[in-house]
Design an enzyme around this catalytic site. Sequence first.
Site, PDB file in Angstrom:
ATOM      1  CB  CYS A 165      -2.366   5.979   3.833  1.00  0.00           C
ATOM      2  SG  CYS A 165      -2.692   4.827   4.934  1.00  0.00           S
ATOM      3  CD  GLU A 191      -2.141   1.540   2.305  1.00  0.00           C
ATOM      4  OE1 GLU A 191      -1.671   2.937   2.411  1.00  0.00           O
ATOM      5  OE2 GLU A 191      -2.348   1.216   3.351  1.00  0.00           O
TER       6      GLU A 191
END
Lengths: 488, 488
Positions: free
Chosen positions: B269, B232
């Site tokens: 994020c 990720e």
Amino acid sequence: MTTATGSATTPDELEAIVAAAAAAAPIWARSSAADRASWLRFAAGALDAAADELVPIADRETRLGEIRLRGEVGRTSGQLRLFASVVEEGSYRELTVDDADAAASPARPELRRMLVPLGPVAVFSASNFPFAFSVAGGDTASALAAGNPVVVKAHSGHVELSRRTAEIVAHALETAGAPPGSLALVEGRDAGNALVQHPVIQAAGFTGSLSGGRALFDLATGRPDPIPFYGELGSVNPVVITPAAVAARGEELAQGLVGSFTLGVGQFCTKPGVVFVPSGAGFEALVAALVPSTTGGSLLTDRITDAFPEGIDALTADASVEVVARGTVTDGGATPIVLATDAAAVAARPETLLQECFGPVTLLVRYSSEDELHAALRAIPGSLTATLHSEPGDDVAATLDLLQARAGRVLFAGWPTGVAVTWSQQHGGPWPATTSLHTSVGATAIRRFLRPVAYQSAPQQLLPEVLRDDVLATLPHRRNGVLRLPVT
Amino acid sequence: MTTATGSATTPDELEAIVAAAAAAAPIWARSSAADRASWLRFAAGALDAAADELVPIADRETRLGEIRLRGEVGRTSGQLRLFASVVEEGSYRELTVDDADAAASPARPELRRMLVPLGPVAVFSASNFPFAFSVAGGDTASALAAGNPVVVKAHSGHVELSRRTAEIVAHALETAGAPPGSLALVEGRDAGNALVQHPVIQAAGFTGSLSGGRALFDLATGRPDPIPFYGELGSVNPVVITPAAVAARGEELAQGLVGSFTLGVGQFCTKPGVVFVPSGAGFEALVAALVPSTTGGSLLTDRITDAFPEGIDALTADASVEVVARGTVTDGGATPIVLATDAAAVAARPETLLQECFGPVTLLVRYSSEDELHAALRAIPGSLTATLHSEPGDDVAATLDLLQARAGRVLFAGWPTGVAVTWSQQHGGPWPATTSLHTSVGATAIRRFLRPVAYQSAPQQLLPEVLRDDVLATLPHRRNGVLRLPVT
């Protein structure tokens, strides 16, 4: 003009083909399950209807014979129909809803999740299944079923068949209502390399050699935006036969092995390439007695015809390897051959002795103890299949653990050639059998061409139709952690 | 002696750690769902019990504050418990049986398919969630739940916390009955690079930067035997606000945006990094009025502290970008900042203007027409989330299509920060948001660490227990294409 041996797709042609796929992608993505299923079934019907035209072309290009090729057309159309029913059944979407929970800490919003198509998919077809792993084969069927247009790289071994199949299937899809650009063909290695690197292409399927697959895998993963590359690359398909099994049914096992390793002139990815047999049990003699009477048959392409004796030479160059039996061939085809070595040699030199060799050859590996067997099994690379022939009294737990660790399908009777296209099939295994944790045959192959999207706090009218409460109830789904069957 | 700033794991230490994981792997693979669930719950309990010890260490190393960190401990133990229930529920195994069918052409053997664990998994932890995406975070929890030992690469930003967490969780797992080698820690970049390339490691999970993740992805896919790398990597998380939404609730939206982009000092994020606002609607003024009163807060590490102004400089170097508002910071922390540009500039220079910038900054992008908005949205890279604020009268179909094509989670109310750990969660999206078609948060994250195996014609007593008819009936499964709920 194009010729039957192939004419390379130019960069401009490739751009036009890929642009058409990109234009078709949103239409496929929005298509209903019912529409997609009917498109796939219409394509299946068109393929069946064209068998009389296609089979002779395939036979001329691949030498595989009419009976086998007619069977393969049926397998291929059946595969398209299986995916139509997978799409209709609906579980493949993994519909999942968590209702909002104001009492949770922190409070949880509503979330609804499903799988959606990726976009245009590249499919690299195989030489050895000109229908089932080619233009309209499993990769194409599963990618279309998922809702993606497909661009196929034709295999140079059957270019004319690829073109005609692509025309027939693309026409059928459009006739059924799918948009232009749903299925197209490119030819030539350069076009294939450009295809897997093209920004529009979102995933690739491949069936072929380890070297060719690795090269394309490296291109796909080396992109600025890497894409999933689903390759089925190579497999030695180990078989273990216990002493008790040889004693109980040695002759039957020998017949089964000879039938399996020579089937399709030994050109199946599931060919039993390495067979562990108990020392001194006489199994080699049983096999040797059967091989001379098997027929040969031509190999698929000139390249494979040349590579076959080279592969045999590489194996027999090892001092431990001897020739047990050779077939007698009167048709100029490939000579079936049985080699033998011992388990200690395999454990010591797996890189030499466990190379996949395409064609009608198998390597018997004698073992004199379970320890010796297990040491050699630990050297077996990832394979599509692993087979165990044992008797009820055998303690096979440790052997089974080793086989399962190295294979995607573990067989307990019969032989690995023959791969049923069903919901449970697994055609894939640890590297180098495949490059992914998926199958290329069977219902779950569709997962390769889908990605998840979750919708948070979406008004019902802005949700995709299948996630709205009324439609959701008619499909398998999970709600607040509980799996629910459709209300019919 | 080790120090709190980290001491590199030596190659010999790494070998010993990996060997212990390899030894533990078959025990994990054979473990029952009940055992695995109890091991995970025991670890969750140990983590909760150690919160008073761990939170101060975490606060010293990450500066994230006690309230946030206590919440994160609860999220992390809750995540372990969710995976315990996922394991017990059993759907994750995808149990599928096709009975033999002698009438089929060709006749079909019985096939039974399930997912099995891969073997030892490497987990690279993140700086910004020292619990939830670190030693005992989501990658670790899902890999353990799947039945795999885990080796974690500690993040250099919280080494002492990583060590203590690993000790506590590893001890808890062993106390509960799991084998030694179930969870271990390595430190240092070289050890991390060696770990992802080690033949024993079968998959890797990663949360972090695009550059760091890409480097490890390249190592994982460049191995002689490539392994799946679940990274990720980065996300700009676009938000679109329609003119009607600004008119109806501009102030509320401005408050929500400021709260979201400054949450955790802008180090999530899922921070909304790019916000499309209608030109001339006055939304920038609403945001500008709020920002000066927000508190700053220290960034996680010295490296991030240095990179934040560099990221701002890179954005403001573009002639189209202006500073709309700056926060007033009295604590020496990072100054929240709001920038603005226009949609045409974003469409023209996405590489410059759509770089993820870690820290409390967001970029407002003015659009004056839907065409302008859509052209800019087409330039947005793959993101974890995309958010739409619209009103019932808005026609948002085309905008939604563009947002969904670029994100793994689409939000219709609220803000993208805050990721519930549930069955439906999707934390992942098209490259560079993630390197795979999976999520790293939520129940289905477990699929990343499993591979399918099919058993053909297996005697019942040689099948894995969950595939035997009596146990199968107590679990969700599919038989002959029909999904079946467990008989309770």
